[in-house]
Scaffold this active site. Sequence first.
Site, PDB file in Angstrom:
ATOM      1  N   TYR A  54      14.339  -2.543   4.018  1.00 47.75           N
ATOM      2  CA  TYR A  54      13.985  -3.820   3.899  1.00 47.75           C
ATOM      3  C   TYR A  54      13.758  -4.537   4.949  1.00 47.75           C
ATOM      4  CZ  TYR A  54      12.098  -5.723  -0.744  1.00 47.75           C
ATOM      5  OH  TYR A  54      11.451  -5.989  -2.064  1.00 47.75           O
ATOM      6  N   GLU A  56      12.097  -7.957   6.165  1.00 41.13           N
ATOM      7  CA  GLU A  56      11.350  -9.344   6.551  1.00 41.13           C
ATOM      8  C   GLU A  56      11.085  -9.772   7.964  1.00 41.13           C
ATOM      9  OE1 GLU A  56      12.699  -8.560   2.908  1.00 41.13           O
ATOM     10  OE2 GLU A  56      11.468 -10.410   1.454  1.00 41.13           O
ATOM     11  N   ASP A 199     -13.534  -7.193  12.362  1.00 43.63           N
ATOM     12  CA  ASP A 199     -13.010  -6.235  11.844  1.00 43.63           C
ATOM     13  C   ASP A 199     -13.787  -5.331  11.839  1.00 43.63           C
ATOM     14  OD1 ASP A 199     -12.916  -4.882   9.723  1.00 43.63           O
ATOM     15  OD2 ASP A 199     -12.942  -6.347   7.858  1.00 43.63           O
ATOM     16  N   THR A 225      -8.227  -1.111   9.297  1.00 45.96           N
ATOM     17  CA  THR A 225      -7.635  -1.220   8.450  1.00 45.96           C
ATOM     18  C   THR A 225      -7.392   0.313   9.615  1.00 45.96           C
ATOM     19  OG1 THR A 225      -9.578   0.190   7.472  1.00 45.96           O
ATOM     20  CG2 THR A 225      -8.493  -1.471   6.408  1.00 45.96           C
ATOM     21  N   LYS A 228      -9.046   4.791   8.775  1.00 44.90           N
ATOM     22  CA  LYS A 228     -10.483   4.767   8.096  1.00 44.90           C
ATOM     23  C   LYS A 228     -11.080   6.288   9.404  1.00 44.90           C
ATOM     24  CE  LYS A 228     -12.697   1.326   5.793  1.00 44.90           C
ATOM     25  NZ  LYS A 228     -11.747   0.342   5.842  1.00 44.90           N
ATOM     26  N   ARG A 234      -3.023   4.461   5.158  1.00 41.24           N
ATOM     27  CA  ARG A 234      -3.501   3.335   4.240  1.00 41.24           C
ATOM     28  C   ARG A 234      -2.457   2.027   4.860  1.00 41.24           C
ATOM     29  NH1 ARG A 234      -7.091   5.349   0.598  1.00 41.24           N
ATOM     30  NH2 ARG A 234      -7.740   3.334   0.672  1.00 41.24           N
TER      31      ARG A 234
HETATM   32  N1  DSN Z   1     -13.279  -0.384   0.485  1.00 42.10           N
HETATM   33  C1  DSN Z   1     -13.697  -0.331   2.539  1.00 42.10           C
HETATM   34  C2  DSN Z   1     -14.725   1.051   2.473  1.00 42.10           C
HETATM   35  O1  DSN Z   1     -15.300   2.148   1.733  1.00 42.10           O
HETATM   36  O2  DSN Z   1     -16.071   0.149   2.962  1.00 42.10           O
HETATM   37  C3  DSN Z   1     -14.249  -1.155   2.687  1.00 42.10           C
HETATM   38  O3  DSN Z   1     -12.877  -1.764   2.386  1.00 42.10           O
END
Ligand code: DSN
Length: 447
Positions: A54, A56, A199, A225, A228, A234
């Site tokens: 933990y 925080e 984003d 994120t 990707k 993730r």
């Molecule tokens: N789920 C993602 C996507 O497939 O683009 C976006 O959050």
Amino acid sequence: MDWTKILKEVDPETYETVQNELDRQRNGLEMIPSENFTSPAVLQAMGSILTNKYSEGYPGKRYYGGNQFIDVVEKLAIERAKKLFGVPHANVQPYSGSPANLAVHVAVCQPGDVTMGLELTHGGHLTHGWKTSATGQLWKSVQYHVKPDGYIDFDEVRKLAQENKPKLIWVGFTAYPREFPFEEFSKIADEVGAYLAADISHISGLVISGAHKSPVPYVHIVTTTTHKTLRGPRGAIIMVTQKGLDKDPELADKVDKAVFPGLQGGPHDHTTAGIAVALLEASKPEFKEYGQQIVRNAKSLAEELMNNGLKLVTNGTDTHLMLIDLTPFGKGNGVFIQDALETAGITLNKNTIPNDPSSPFYPSGVRLGTPALTTRGMKENEMKIIGKLISQVVHTAKDYHLPENKDERAEYLKKFREEIKNNGTVKSVREKVFELCKQFPLYPGLQ
Ligand code: DSN
């Protein structure tokens, strides 16, 4: 103790399911544009004992003891993110993209303030103010759109911004195949005094590799994120740019406070370690080549699909993804094409197209992309082969249409699935997909 055997011994059911998923990933073509295969080093960091801790707070300012090594890991991730993207501030704690975007709202808006984002069905994201997301319920989101040609409608964006004076504008998309127009948005945001947040979840790997323009000179905040095109675990990162600090010297502090204690508790330290590893990998010359190859592959695939009689939104792509517009074959048939391709071993997702004549659950398009296939080492030649295979399946399944009568749908879908399973073209494509996958092994050595 042999650590590779423990899960099998302790929980054979979970182990077997993981193995089945590994086989599925190995033996099919993963073309969902938001998915990728992270590296063994990232997997190892994710499976590490850091999950036990933990922490925080932030490095040097924790609410629990024993964080001397967690601080090192988090600082590594922060410094690597700052250097790679060229920003003065990074927060690597958001659990994933949706909490990161929520945190941006909390940081710069009061409940009820006006925000702007691209409508979900036109390629935006839930967390850019869509009505079923908290970001569309706690704030008054004005949604902008793309024009009939699939490109952002800047006349509308400017008009809506001037009329509604938003506090926050989002530029960033999940199903937009063209270069993200950061510069145009920055002029509009500056005109109305809004915070501009990019984003770049879909394209952050492309930005790092120079295959896509960086948003950093144009926006105040960047979210991404990490799983990707960035090819990490993730998770997510929120960054504040120099332009952001010039607009609001408190912005970095506001973002950090929104993440913790505003929305989250203890960060997932094993994920932070995975992010640190992914960022190190993304700083290597091979990653630059990887990002450039993703786009070359996407362009090549797009061309092949169009040569085989398929229509693409905007007639092509500048990025890693494309949208097949299935309306020449009717409406609401994305689900049939997704299913038929999955039966053939090709995974992509049904998706709305701009001004879809059907609904988000039964949309008239499919979205696909090249990040995961590029990680496997596939290049333009393979894209040509895959483009032909996809086209064959689409032409085979294009005449299935959703019955207008909702009561007939379940039976019709069942019959469709049975027919597709036994269809000769689909079977032959499945075999070719299997052979292709064998030539580009995934996680060799992983058992
Ligand atoms: N789920 C993602 C996507 O497939 O683009 C976006 O959050």
